[in-house]
Design a protein around this motif. Structure first.
Motif, PDB file in Angstrom:
ATOM      1  N   LEU A 146     175.800 105.432 -15.242  1.00 24.65           N
ATOM      2  CA  LEU A 146     175.963 104.352 -16.225  1.00 24.65           C
ATOM      3  C   LEU A 146     174.637 103.643 -16.485  1.00 24.65           C
ATOM      4  CD1 LEU A 146     179.391 102.845 -15.089  1.00 24.65           C
ATOM      5  CD2 LEU A 146     178.920 104.086 -17.213  1.00 24.65           C
ATOM      6  N   ALA A 147     173.850 103.429 -15.436  1.00 25.82           N
ATOM      7  CA  ALA A 147     172.544 102.787 -15.615  1.00 25.82           C
ATOM      8  C   ALA A 147     171.642 103.639 -16.504  1.00 25.82           C
ATOM      9  CB  ALA A 147     171.879 102.550 -14.258  1.00 25.82           C
ATOM     10  N   GLU A 148     171.661 104.961 -16.288  1.00 30.96           N
ATOM     11  CA  GLU A 148     170.841 105.847 -17.116  1.00 30.96           C
ATOM     12  C   GLU A 148     171.357 105.875 -18.555  1.00 30.96           C
ATOM     13  OE1 GLU A 148     167.941 109.034 -17.970  1.00 30.96           O
ATOM     14  OE2 GLU A 148     168.085 107.034 -17.112  1.00 30.96           O
ATOM     15  N   THR A 149     172.677 105.802 -18.743  1.00 28.31           N
ATOM     16  CA  THR A 149     173.236 105.725 -20.096  1.00 28.31           C
ATOM     17  C   THR A 149     172.724 104.487 -20.812  1.00 28.31           C
ATOM     18  OG1 THR A 149     175.272 106.858 -19.397  1.00 28.31           O
ATOM     19  CG2 THR A 149     175.369 105.588 -21.440  1.00 28.31           C
TER      20      THR A 149
ATOM     21  N   ARG B 224     170.091 102.786 -20.087  1.00 26.89           N
ATOM     22  CA  ARG B 224     168.640 102.872 -20.309  1.00 26.89           C
ATOM     23  C   ARG B 224     168.366 103.610 -21.612  1.00 26.89           C
ATOM     24  NH1 ARG B 224     164.828 106.476 -20.810  1.00 26.89           N
ATOM     25  NH2 ARG B 224     166.248 108.191 -20.296  1.00 26.89           N
ATOM     26  N   LYS B 225     169.002 104.759 -21.749  1.00 30.40           N
ATOM     27  CA  LYS B 225     168.743 105.596 -22.924  1.00 30.40           C
ATOM     28  C   LYS B 225     169.358 105.009 -24.191  1.00 30.40           C
ATOM     29  CE  LYS B 225     168.667 110.433 -24.372  1.00 30.40           C
ATOM     30  NZ  LYS B 225     169.082 111.814 -24.086  1.00 30.40           N
ATOM     31  N   TYR B 226     170.484 104.310 -24.040  1.00 33.66           N
ATOM     32  CA  TYR B 226     171.180 103.738 -25.201  1.00 33.66           C
ATOM     33  C   TYR B 226     171.480 102.253 -24.951  1.00 33.66           C
ATOM     34  CZ  TYR B 226     172.151 108.763 -25.792  1.00 33.66           C
ATOM     35  OH  TYR B 226     172.059 110.125 -25.896  1.00 33.66           O
ATOM     36  N   PRO B 227     170.480 101.393 -24.847  1.00 36.11           N
ATOM     37  CA  PRO B 227     170.768  99.970 -24.639  1.00 36.11           C
ATOM     38  C   PRO B 227     171.484  99.398 -25.854  1.00 36.11           C
ATOM     39  CG  PRO B 227     168.457 100.281 -25.218  1.00 36.11           C
ATOM     40  CD  PRO B 227     169.037 101.649 -25.025  1.00 36.11           C
ATOM     41  N   PRO B 228     172.432  98.482 -25.643  1.00 35.07           N
ATOM     42  CA  PRO B 228     173.191  97.941 -26.789  1.00 35.07           C
ATOM     43  C   PRO B 228     172.300  97.339 -27.869  1.00 35.07           C
ATOM     44  CG  PRO B 228     174.246  97.343 -24.728  1.00 35.07           C
ATOM     45  CD  PRO B 228     172.947  97.972 -24.362  1.00 35.07           C
ATOM     46  N   LEU B 229     171.269  96.588 -27.461  1.00 33.03           N
ATOM     47  CA  LEU B 229     170.359  95.966 -28.415  1.00 33.03           C
ATOM     48  C   LEU B 229     169.003  96.665 -28.390  1.00 33.03           C
ATOM     49  CD1 LEU B 229     171.061  92.148 -27.931  1.00 33.03           C
ATOM     50  CD2 LEU B 229     171.703  93.551 -29.888  1.00 33.03           C
TER      51      LEU B 229
ATOM     52  N   PRO C 146     160.923  94.462 -26.901  1.00 31.24           N
ATOM     53  CA  PRO C 146     161.387  95.771 -27.380  1.00 31.24           C
ATOM     54  C   PRO C 146     162.081  96.574 -26.287  1.00 31.24           C
ATOM     55  CG  PRO C 146     159.041  95.853 -26.940  1.00 31.24           C
ATOM     56  CD  PRO C 146     159.469  94.433 -26.667  1.00 31.24           C
ATOM     57  N   ALA C 147     163.331  96.218 -26.000  1.00 34.93           N
ATOM     58  CA  ALA C 147     164.066  96.824 -24.882  1.00 34.93           C
ATOM     59  C   ALA C 147     164.129  98.342 -25.008  1.00 34.93           C
ATOM     60  CB  ALA C 147     165.475  96.236 -24.808  1.00 34.93           C
ATOM     61  N   TYR C 148     164.477  98.837 -26.180  1.00 33.74           N
ATOM     62  CA  TYR C 148     164.613 100.284 -26.357  1.00 33.74           C
ATOM     63  C   TYR C 148     163.278 100.981 -26.101  1.00 33.74           C
ATOM     64  CZ  TYR C 148     165.886 104.778 -28.423  1.00 33.74           C
ATOM     65  OH  TYR C 148     166.130 106.114 -28.616  1.00 33.74           O
TER      66      TYR C 148
END
Length: 518
Positions: free
Chosen positions: A376-379, A381-386, A415-417
């Motif tokens: 879930l953490a890796e998910t 990371r790769k697809y942060p909500p914002l 820039p989180a993503y």
């Protein structure tokens, strides 16, 4: 009138018209570029604006470049800088890129950056506007204190059984739709119904049964709130041009029919519970107490709270509770369908942990799903909500070990993503690798490089609730089904119109029942 005089008058008129047009164009050009020297004058490295009015975001505004690519391009071009100036339309923004400075903005020096700095519609435009996300200063702090008790460990334990019941209903519906040989489903819609039921049951005491009801008004209007549209894009661009323009246009944050539905629904829920003396250990009870304290008894005289503020926060927690969670689970299943060995390892952990707990899915069971937590953490990371986190300097801030003073009112973006996809912190960032979140690997990374829920005092209030909901649903699904790509599974593309990271065309996957004898 002589022909010569007539020609002179026509010529004078044309010169006057031309002069007027040139003057207007000069004034317009000056107004649309007047802010573009802000970062240069302060000695900040910045992205040179390319288009008047649009600044650095013309490609995003015109739909030719996704936000993730735009911010990623700027971030990569200034790799190694602590920050970079940019312009979203006419508004200067400071993009904070250095993890240490990110950590200071979100946590260490939070007192200087307490607000999100996002435009808030008036309650006349949208009664649901003044949510905790948009609240500022003392008002936000007080509301956060009032609602936080709804998400304590004790309350979450109480909610687990309710979530489990929704998970069981989810599985009954999946079983009804998937034949014995397997079948494909659009998982984001299926999980969106599940998440709507969960938040409705646990937070508001509503038996929505959205999983089985395709005509549910809560689901239908909930989807319209997050539906990407030109109206939402234009609303945000108008604010970045000028808050005065945004106010003048009176563009609502959400479709008016959805606003009316949710305003009426949550007002009725709160009123019914109070009038009938119904007390439940849930979010509505915290909202009722907040209304009693803040609206009726005015226990915080320094801050004004209205009835609409209570209803707005009920709506906000409902909307965020189903949208972000269902999207994250959908991305997770998509990656697991493409990475069979990782999926098998998750399933093995679930079965082994179930055996240790005699088949009981309780709090201890959930705590021991360590590999699922890594997945879930890796998910996220790769697809942060914002794609970016928003902050505004609420007072002047001297950047440590630097000459820059971030002036009060300055818009700050994190820039989180882009940080989540920086190879310096996450080698080969496009590869889905849960081992990045082993205790050993996490210890190697600096703080300020992982923020799917935000961080610091304004971290998502429902973080632990969301994690529990995802673990329960994924355990039910993955212990009963293998998830595989199908002929409708396509490479992931993000919607160009959404501020959230959402798949453009849904996520189609095949569910293959697992032989119970195994």
């Amino acid at each position: 009138m002589s022909t010569a005089l007539q020609l002179l008058l026509e010529l004078a008129t044309s010169w006057w018209t031309a002069g007027l047009l040139v003057s207007f164009a000069a004034i317009a050009f000056h107004w649309t570029t007047a802010t573009f020297g802000y970062w240069r004058d302060r000695g900040v490295p910045y992205v040179r604006p390319t288009v008047p009015l649009f600044g650095n975001i013309a490609s995003m505004a015109l739909g030719t470049e996704h936000q993730t690519r735009m911010f990623g391009r700027i971030y990569d071009a200034f790799r190694g800088h602590r920050y970079v100036g940019m312009y979203q339309m006419r508004t200067p923004h400071l993009l904070v890129c250095d993890p240490e400075l990110v950590n200071r903005v979100l946590i260490g020096d939070f007192a200087h950056f307490t607000d999100h700095g996002v435009y808030t519609s008036s309650t006349d435009e949208n009664p649901l506007a003044n949510t905790m996300f948009n609240m500022t200063g003392t008002q936000w702090k007080v509301m956060r204190q009032k609602l936080s008790p709804a998400f304590t460990a004790g309350k979450l334990r109480h909610m687990r059984g309710q979530i489990a019941a929704c998970s069981e209903q989810l599985m009954r519906n999946v079983a009804a739709d998937v034949p014995a040989t397997g079948g494909s489903m659009e998982v984001r819609d299926v999980l969106g119904k599940y998440s709507t039921d969960v938040i409705g049951t646990c937070a508001f005491g509503l038996q929505l049964n959205v999983i089985s009801d395709d005509q549910s008004a809560f689901r239908r209007y909930g989807k319209t709130v997050f539906q990407p549209s030109f109206r939402l894009l234009f609303k945000d661009l108008a604010w970045l041009i000028s808050p005065a323009l945004r106010r003048a246009l009176r563009i609502s944050d959400f479709p008016q029919d959805a606003v009316q539905f949710f305003t009426d629904a949550f007002t009725d829920i709160l009123r019914y519970r109070q009038e009938h003396g119904l007390v439940r250990d849930d979010l509505v009870q915290s909202l009722i107490q907040a209304r009693t304290d803040l609206v009726v008894n005015k226990t915080e005289p320094s801050v004004t709270f209205l009835e609409t503020d209570i209803v707005a926060n009920a709506f906000n927690l409902f909307a965020v509770g189903f949208e972000t969670v269902s999207t994250a689970m959908s991305f997770c299943l998509y990656e697991l369908a493409l990475k069979k060995p990782i999926q098998d390892k998750v399933r093995e952990e679930m079965h082994a942990t179930k055996n240790q707990h005699s088949g009981e899915i309780d709090d201890e069971f959930l705590k021991e799903l360590h590999y699922l937590e890594m997945v879930l953490a890796e998910t996220l990371r790769k697809y942060p909500p914002l794609i970016t986190l928003f902050r505004e300097a609420t007072q002047d801030y001297q950047v440590p070990d630097d000459t820059l003073v971030i002036e009060k009112g300055t818009k700050v973006l994190i820039p989180a993503y882009a940080i989540h996809h920086d190879y310096r912190y996450y080698p080969d960032p496009e590869t889905f690798d849960p081992n990045r979140f082993s205790p050993e690997e996490k210890a190697k990374r600096p703080k300020g490089t992982y923020m799917p829920f935000g961080d610091g005092p304004r971290i998502c209030i429902g973080k632990r609730f969301a994690e529990m909901e995802m673990k329960l649903a994924l355990t039910e699904l993955l212990t009963k089904y293998e998830v595989e790509p199908c002929d409708k599974t396509i490479p992931m593309r993000f919607s160009q119109k959404s501020l959230l990271i959402t798949p453009e065309n849904g996520i189609w996957l095949k569910f293959k029942p697992i032989n119970t004898a195994n």
